[in-house]
Design a protein around this motif. Structure first.
Motif, PDB file in Angstrom:
ATOM      1  N   GLU A 200       6.295  -3.277  -1.139  1.00  0.00           N
ATOM      2  CA  GLU A 200       4.896  -3.010  -0.818  1.00  0.00           C
ATOM      3  C   GLU A 200       4.668  -3.022   0.684  1.00  0.00           C
ATOM      4  OE1 GLU A 200       0.847  -2.250  -1.124  1.00  0.00           O
ATOM      5  OE2 GLU A 200       2.505  -1.989  -2.555  1.00  0.00           O
ATOM      6  N   LEU A 201       5.300  -3.959   1.400  1.00  0.00           N
ATOM      7  CA  LEU A 201       5.183  -3.999   2.863  1.00  0.00           C
ATOM      8  C   LEU A 201       5.791  -2.752   3.505  1.00  0.00           C
ATOM      9  CD1 LEU A 201       6.041  -7.753   3.538  1.00  0.00           C
ATOM     10  CD2 LEU A 201       3.834  -6.645   3.873  1.00  0.00           C
ATOM     11  N   ARG A 202       6.929  -2.311   2.965  1.00  0.00           N
ATOM     12  CA  ARG A 202       7.538  -1.082   3.489  1.00  0.00           C
ATOM     13  C   ARG A 202       6.606   0.106   3.297  1.00  0.00           C
ATOM     14  NH1 ARG A 202      13.763  -1.696   1.208  1.00  0.00           N
ATOM     15  NH2 ARG A 202      14.539  -3.073   2.883  1.00  0.00           N
ATOM     16  N   ARG A 203       5.958   0.162   2.129  1.00  0.00           N
ATOM     17  CA  ARG A 203       5.038   1.264   1.865  1.00  0.00           C
ATOM     18  C   ARG A 203       3.870   1.254   2.847  1.00  0.00           C
ATOM     19  NH1 ARG A 203       0.414   2.246  -0.463  1.00  0.00           N
ATOM     20  NH2 ARG A 203       0.093   0.040  -0.904  1.00  0.00           N
ATOM     21  N   GLN A 204       3.333   0.056   3.121  1.00  0.00           N
ATOM     22  CA  GLN A 204       2.229  -0.056   4.053  1.00  0.00           C
ATOM     23  C   GLN A 204       2.651   0.314   5.471  1.00  0.00           C
ATOM     24  OE1 GLN A 204       0.530  -3.977   3.696  1.00  0.00           O
ATOM     25  NE2 GLN A 204       0.017  -3.711   1.507  1.00  0.00           N
ATOM     26  N   LEU A 205       3.857  -0.118   5.869  1.00  0.00           N
ATOM     27  CA  LEU A 205       4.352   0.229   7.201  1.00  0.00           C
ATOM     28  C   LEU A 205       4.555   1.735   7.338  1.00  0.00           C
ATOM     29  CD1 LEU A 205       6.933  -2.644   7.798  1.00  0.00           C
ATOM     30  CD2 LEU A 205       4.786  -2.272   9.029  1.00  0.00           C
ATOM     31  N   GLU A 206       5.058   2.367   6.259  1.00  0.00           N
ATOM     32  CA  GLU A 206       5.258   3.804   6.296  1.00  0.00           C
ATOM     33  C   GLU A 206       3.922   4.535   6.424  1.00  0.00           C
ATOM     34  OE1 GLU A 206       7.237   7.436   6.336  1.00  0.00           O
ATOM     35  OE2 GLU A 206       7.951   5.357   6.624  1.00  0.00           O
ATOM     36  N   GLN A 207       2.911   4.051   5.735  1.00  0.00           N
ATOM     37  CA  GLN A 207       1.585   4.659   5.847  1.00  0.00           C
ATOM     38  C   GLN A 207       1.038   4.518   7.267  1.00  0.00           C
ATOM     39  OE1 GLN A 207      -0.749   2.702   2.824  1.00  0.00           O
ATOM     40  NE2 GLN A 207      -0.103   4.108   1.203  1.00  0.00           N
ATOM     41  N   GLU A 208       1.243   3.327   7.862  1.00  0.00           N
ATOM     42  CA  GLU A 208       0.786   3.120   9.239  1.00  0.00           C
ATOM     43  C   GLU A 208       1.538   4.027  10.206  1.00  0.00           C
ATOM     44  OE1 GLU A 208      -1.668   1.308  10.552  1.00  0.00           O
ATOM     45  OE2 GLU A 208      -2.330   0.853   8.499  1.00  0.00           O
ATOM     46  N   ARG A 209       2.852   4.206   9.966  1.00  0.00           N
ATOM     47  CA  ARG A 209       3.642   5.063  10.841  1.00  0.00           C
ATOM     48  C   ARG A 209       3.154   6.498  10.780  1.00  0.00           C
ATOM     49  NH1 ARG A 209       7.650   8.553  10.793  1.00  0.00           N
ATOM     50  NH2 ARG A 209       7.743   8.528   8.512  1.00  0.00           N
ATOM     51  N   VAL A 210       2.916   6.977   9.569  1.00  0.00           N
ATOM     52  CA  VAL A 210       2.416   8.342   9.405  1.00  0.00           C
ATOM     53  C   VAL A 210       1.039   8.486  10.028  1.00  0.00           C
ATOM     54  CG1 VAL A 210       1.683  10.037   7.700  1.00  0.00           C
ATOM     55  CG2 VAL A 210       3.787   8.742   7.339  1.00  0.00           C
ATOM     56  N   LYS A 211       0.199   7.480   9.830  1.00  0.00           N
ATOM     57  CA  LYS A 211      -1.146   7.522  10.391  1.00  0.00           C
ATOM     58  C   LYS A 211      -1.121   7.540  11.915  1.00  0.00           C
ATOM     59  CE  LYS A 211      -5.483   4.934  10.403  1.00  0.00           C
ATOM     60  NZ  LYS A 211      -6.201   3.742   9.872  1.00  0.00           N
ATOM     61  N   ASN A 212      -0.306   6.665  12.512  1.00  0.00           N
ATOM     62  CA  ASN A 212      -0.207   6.602  13.969  1.00  0.00           C
ATOM     63  C   ASN A 212       0.448   7.860  14.530  1.00  0.00           C
ATOM     64  OD1 ASN A 212      -1.377   4.072  13.978  1.00  0.00           O
ATOM     65  ND2 ASN A 212       0.588   2.989  13.919  1.00  0.00           N
ATOM     66  N   GLY A 213       1.420   8.427  13.812  1.00  0.00           N
ATOM     67  CA  GLY A 213       2.052   9.659  14.260  1.00  0.00           C
ATOM     68  C   GLY A 213       1.058  10.813  14.274  1.00  0.00           C
ATOM     69  N   GLY A 214       0.201  10.884  13.250  1.00  0.00           N
ATOM     70  CA  GLY A 214      -0.820  11.933  13.216  1.00  0.00           C
ATOM     71  C   GLY A 214      -1.830  11.769  14.327  1.00  0.00           C
ATOM     72  N   ALA A 215      -2.163  10.537  14.643  1.00  0.00           N
ATOM     73  CA  ALA A 215      -3.130  10.291  15.721  1.00  0.00           C
ATOM     74  C   ALA A 215      -2.559  10.722  17.065  1.00  0.00           C
ATOM     75  CB  ALA A 215      -3.507   8.813  15.745  1.00  0.00           C
ATOM     76  N   ARG A 216      -1.277  10.415  17.321  1.00  0.00           N
ATOM     77  CA  ARG A 216      -0.665  10.834  18.591  1.00  0.00           C
ATOM     78  C   ARG A 216      -0.599  12.349  18.699  1.00  0.00           C
ATOM     79  NH1 ARG A 216       2.684   6.304  17.488  1.00  0.00           N
ATOM     80  NH2 ARG A 216       4.251   7.662  16.533  1.00  0.00           N
ATOM     81  N   GLU A 217      -0.299  13.038  17.584  1.00  0.00           N
ATOM     82  CA  GLU A 217      -0.247  14.503  17.605  1.00  0.00           C
ATOM     83  C   GLU A 217      -1.621  15.093  17.889  1.00  0.00           C
ATOM     84  OE1 GLU A 217       0.950  18.184  14.630  1.00  0.00           O
ATOM     85  OE2 GLU A 217       1.379  16.102  14.059  1.00  0.00           O
ATOM     86  N   HIS A 218      -2.674  14.470  17.350  1.00  0.00           N
ATOM     87  CA  HIS A 218      -4.034  14.943  17.606  1.00  0.00           C
ATOM     88  C   HIS A 218      -4.399  14.756  19.073  1.00  0.00           C
ATOM     89  CE1 HIS A 218      -8.265  15.775  16.833  1.00  0.00           C
ATOM     90  NE2 HIS A 218      -8.565  14.630  17.457  1.00  0.00           N
ATOM     91  N   ASP A 219      -4.027  13.614  19.674  1.00  0.00           N
ATOM     92  CA  ASP A 219      -4.304  13.375  21.081  1.00  0.00           C
ATOM     93  C   ASP A 219      -3.577  14.363  21.964  1.00  0.00           C
ATOM     94  OD1 ASP A 219      -5.902  11.284  20.315  1.00  0.00           O
ATOM     95  OD2 ASP A 219      -4.351   9.741  20.644  1.00  0.00           O
ATOM     96  N   ALA A 220      -2.344  14.723  21.611  1.00  0.00           N
ATOM     97  CA  ALA A 220      -1.555  15.660  22.417  1.00  0.00           C
ATOM     98  C   ALA A 220      -2.206  17.037  22.386  1.00  0.00           C
ATOM     99  CB  ALA A 220      -0.128  15.725  21.899  1.00  0.00           C
ATOM    100  N   GLN A 221      -2.717  17.439  21.266  1.00  0.00           N
ATOM    101  CA  GLN A 221      -3.381  18.757  21.173  1.00  0.00           C
ATOM    102  C   GLN A 221      -4.651  18.793  22.008  1.00  0.00           C
ATOM    103  OE1 GLN A 221      -3.988  19.338  17.002  1.00  0.00           O
ATOM    104  NE2 GLN A 221      -1.846  19.942  16.592  1.00  0.00           N
ATOM    105  N   ASN A 222      -5.390  17.700  22.064  1.00  0.00           N
ATOM    106  CA  ASN A 222      -6.607  17.671  22.871  1.00  0.00           C
ATOM    107  C   ASN A 222      -6.304  17.753  24.342  1.00  0.00           C
ATOM    108  OD1 ASN A 222      -8.216  17.450  20.620  1.00  0.00           O
ATOM    109  ND2 ASN A 222      -8.258  15.196  20.624  1.00  0.00           N
ATOM    110  N   VAL A 223      -5.166  17.180  24.771  1.00  0.00           N
ATOM    111  CA  VAL A 223      -4.800  17.264  26.183  1.00  0.00           C
ATOM    112  C   VAL A 223      -4.423  18.704  26.541  1.00  0.00           C
ATOM    113  CG1 VAL A 223      -3.095  16.527  27.889  1.00  0.00           C
ATOM    114  CG2 VAL A 223      -4.058  14.864  26.313  1.00  0.00           C
TER     115      VAL A 223
END
Length: 223
Positions: A200-223
């Motif tokens: 369950e912890l691995r699943r939560q960490l994977e969700q956070e990783r995907v979420k944070n990765g999507g956020a960084r990609e969105h920030d890069a596009q705005n720049v």
């Protein structure tokens, strides 16, 4: 006396599928010989002939590898399977139709006086190497797993395992009373629960990783 001997032999046939004939059982089963010797020793013990009783007990121990104090009280149809290393203390009380496997100890916990050994109820099965130590009751129809160390009372219709012993079944579906290897293992259950939490912890960490990765990609596009 003959009725008791017949009952003891019948207990072997009821509990040991390897038993072939009355002759074989009567002359080759050390557990049966230890029980018969105990009945003789107990007769002397009850009449305060303690030294004679202990001589009978020690002779039986030498011949069978099973030590039963002559003061112990044993009920009907006790079956000791193989029996090497079984020890039964002086104030131990054993009910009817009890099964003990090799290496079982029904002992005390110190130098206390009076009742210091366990009372085993009817229809109890004690697995190989189990230790039941102290003056308390093991309730009828209970099963003690192999190598369990029991130091407190066991309710009737219960199953206990591990060291120190843990209650894992009470008033549940009854299994074959000879199937003492088919017992639940609370240690395995704990590891399985830990594995589920790790997954369950691995699943939560994977969700956070995907979420944070999507956020960084969105920030890069705005720049």
């Amino acid at each position: 006396m003959w009725q008791t001997i017949k009952s003891d032999i019948s207990a072997v046939f009821d509990n040991d599928p390897a038993a072939r004939s009355w002759f074989e059982v009567a002359f080759t089963y050390s557990g049966l010989h230890a029980i018969w010797a105990h009945r003789i020793g107990h007769w002397f013990y009850k009449r305060n002939m303690f030294t004679v009783a202990r001589i009978v007990s020690q002779w039986s121990r030498f011949m069978t590898g099973i030590e039963i104090h002559p003061g112990a009280t044993i009920g009907k149809r006790l079956f000791i399977d193989h029996g090497m290393g079984v020890v039964i203390g002086e104030t131990c009380e054993i009910g009817d139709d009890v099964i003990l496997y090799q290496g079982v100890t029904l002992g005390g916990t110190g130098k206390e006086k009076g009742k210091r050994h366990p009372t085993i109820g009817n229809n109890v099965v004690v697995g190989s190497g189990a230790k039941i130590l102290g003056s308390f009751l093991v309730g009828e129809n209970s099963r003690i797993g192999s190598n369990a160390v029991v130091i407190r009372e066991v309710p009737s219709n219960s199953t206990v395992v591990t060291m120190p012993a843990k209650l894992v079944k009470r008033d549940g579906i009854r299994v074959n009373r000879l199937d003492h290897g088919n017992l639940p293992d609370p240690i395995v259950d704990i590891f399985q629960e830990m594995q589920q939490q790790i997954n369950e912890l691995r699943r939560q960490l994977e969700q956070e990783r995907v979420k944070n990765g999507g956020a960084r990609e969105h920030d890069a596009q705005n720049v």
